[in-house]
Design a protein around this motif. Structure first.
Motif, PDB file in Angstrom:
ATOM      1  N   LEU A  17       0.833  -1.205   0.000  1.00 36.97           N
ATOM      2  CA  LEU A  17       0.000   0.000   0.000  1.00 36.97           C
ATOM      3  C   LEU A  17       0.870   1.258   0.000  1.00 36.97           C
ATOM      4  O   LEU A  17       0.551   2.254  -0.677  1.00 36.97           O
ATOM      5  N   ALA A  26       0.846   4.213  -2.792  1.00 34.64           N
ATOM      6  CA  ALA A  26       0.675   5.612  -2.414  1.00 34.64           C
ATOM      7  C   ALA A  26       1.854   6.456  -2.897  1.00 34.64           C
ATOM      8  O   ALA A  26       1.675   7.554  -3.439  1.00 34.64           O
ATOM      9  N   ASN A  27       3.062   5.947  -2.702  1.00 36.03           N
ATOM     10  CA  ASN A  27       4.256   6.665  -3.141  1.00 36.03           C
ATOM     11  C   ASN A  27       4.255   6.877  -4.653  1.00 36.03           C
ATOM     12  O   ASN A  27       4.620   7.944  -5.155  1.00 36.03           O
TER      13      ASN A  27
END
Length: 359
Positions: free
Chosen positions: A340, A344-345
C-alpha cells in the motif's frame, strides 16, 4: 487519441483490483477477521497475485511493446478471469479465461521470436510457457502447491530474460552467458521436478544460480554506484536477487515443495514477495511512463517502500524459520502495508510529475 492507449487504463485498473483483493485474501489467511467477497477468497490469494495482478501487468507490458491490438487479449482475459473468480461466475470460467490469457502470451512471444530470435526472448518465452502449464494444471484442479513452481518459473524466467537483455550493456564474457543457459536449464528441470515429483532440489539450485549470476553480471552491480532513480532501481534489483537466492537455498534445505509447514511459506514469500516485488518496486518508475504515458517524479521517499519490504520479509521469514507464528502474522500484515505504501508513493510521484509537466 489512440484507442489501444485508452484501453491500457482499465486493464491496469483490473491488475490493481487483483493486487488489492489478493492482499485482502492474504490478510484473511493470516487469521484476521476481514469481510470477504466470497467464502473461497482466502484460497485465491496466490492466483489473484500471480495470475490476476502479475499476469495482467506483464501481459499489458508485452502488448504495449508489440504495438498491435491482438496482444491486449492477454491482460484482458487475465483481468476478466480475476473478476469471474471473485464474483461467483460459473465454476471454471475464471480459470479458463486465465488459461487463454497464457495462450495469448505464448503467442505473443512466438511472434517476438519470429521477429528477433535471441536468447533473452527464448528465456522469456519459456516463462510464458511455464505460466500456461501452471494455469492448465490449476484448471484441472491440480493442487496449488504443484502449480506454484510453474508460476514461480513464469516470473523468474521472465525477469531473468529481461535482465539478460539489459546485461548486454555491461558486456559479460561469453563463458558467463553459457553458464547462464546451463543455470536456466537446471532451473527448468527443477521446476518440473518440484511440480511433478515434489523434489525441490534442482529448483533451488537453479534459483540460487540465477541469483548469483545476476548478482555478478547484472547492470545493477555498476549502476548502484550512481545517483537518484538509477541507484534506487539498482538497489531494488540487488535486494531481489538476495531474496531469490535465499528462496533457492531454503528449497534445497527443505528438499520438497509440500505445503503446510513454515519452510514452504518462507520459500514462497522469499520468491514471490521478496524477489518479485523488489523487481516491481524497481521497475515501476520506468514501466508506468512507458505503459500509461504518465510522468513519475522520483523522490528519495521511494526508499520507504523498499525498506518496509526488507523489514516485513525479515519478520515473516524469520518467524517461519525461528521466531514463531506471531512474527509471521505481523510480518504478513506489514507486507500488505508495504505494498500500500508503494502504491501511495507511486501515486504521489505521478501527481508531482504532472505538476512539473504542466509547469
Amino acid at each position: 487519441m489512440d484507442f489501444w492507449y485508452r484501453v491500457r487504463f482499465p486493464l491496469m485498473a483490473l491488475g490493481m483490483l487483483s493486487l488489492l483483493t489478493g492482499l485482502w485474501a492474504g490478510l484473511s489467511r493470516l487469521g484476521l477477521n476481514v469481510p470477504l467477497v466470497n467464502s473461497g477468497m482466502p484460497e485465491l490469494h496466490g492466483p489473484l497475485m500471480v495470475c490476476g495482478f502479475l499476469g495482467t501487468v506483464i501481459g499489458l507490458e508485452r502488448a504495449v511493446a508489440m504495438g498491435k491490438g491482438w496482444p491486449y487479449a492477454a491482460p484482458l482475459l487475465a483481468g476478466t478471469g480475476t473478476l469471474a473468480l471473485l464474483f461467483g461466475a460459473p465454476a471454471g470460467l475464471g480459470r479458463l479465461c486465465i488459461v487463454f490469457a497464457a495462450v495469448i502470451l505464448v503467442m505473443v512471444f512466438a511472434a517476438i521470436l519470429n521477429r528477433q530470435w535471441a536468447v533473452f526472448n527464448v528465456v522469456m518465452a519459456m516463462g510464458a510457457a511455464s505460466w500456461l502449464i501452471g494455469n492448465v494444471s490449476w484448471f484441472f484442479d491440480v493442487p496449488l502447491y504443484r502449480v506454484a513452481p510453474f508460476w514461480a518459473g513464469f516470473l523468474i524466467l521472465t525477469i531473468a530474460g529481461e535482465r539478460l537483455e539489459l546485461s548486454r550493456l555491461s558486456a559479460p564474457p561469453q563463458w558467463a552467458r553459457t553458464v547462464f543457459l546451463i543455470i536456466v536449464a537446471v532451473f527448468i528441470a527443477g521446476t518440473v521436478g518440484a511440480a511433478v515429483k515434489d523434489d525441490a532440489s534442482f529448483f533451488g539450485f537453479g534459483a540460487m544460480g540465477l541469483a548469483v549470476w545476476l548478482g555478478f553480471f547484472d547492470l545493477a552491480v555498476k549502476t548502484v554506484r550512481m545517483e537518484g532513480l538509477t541507484r534506487f532501481v539498482a538497489a531494488c534489483l540487488l535486494s531481489g536477487y538476495f531474496w531469490l537466492g535465499l528462496g533457492g537455498a531454503l528449497a534445497i534445505a527443505q528438499g520438497d515443495m509440500l505445503p503446510g509447514g513454515p519452510m514452504y511459506d518462507a520459500i514462497l514469500h522469499s520468491i514471490f514477495l521478496g524477489f518479485v516485488f523488489a523487481m516491481i518496486f524497481g521497475h515501476a518508475p520506468l514501466i508506468f511512463p512507458a505503459i500509461l504515458r504518465v510522468p513519475v517524479d522520483y523522490s528519495p521517499a521511494f526508499y520507504l517502500h523498499i525498506a518496509l519490504l526488507e523489514i516485513s520479509l525479515a519478520a515473516r521469514v524469520g518467524g517461519d524459520l525461528l521466531f514463531g507464528a506471531q512474527f509471521v502474522k505481523w510480518g504478513g500484515i506489514l507486507n500488505a502495508v508495504t505494498i500500500l505504501a508503494f502504491l501511495a508513493n507511486t501515486a504521489l510521484a505521478v501527481m508531482r510529475g504532472r505538476k512539473l509537466q504542466g509547469a
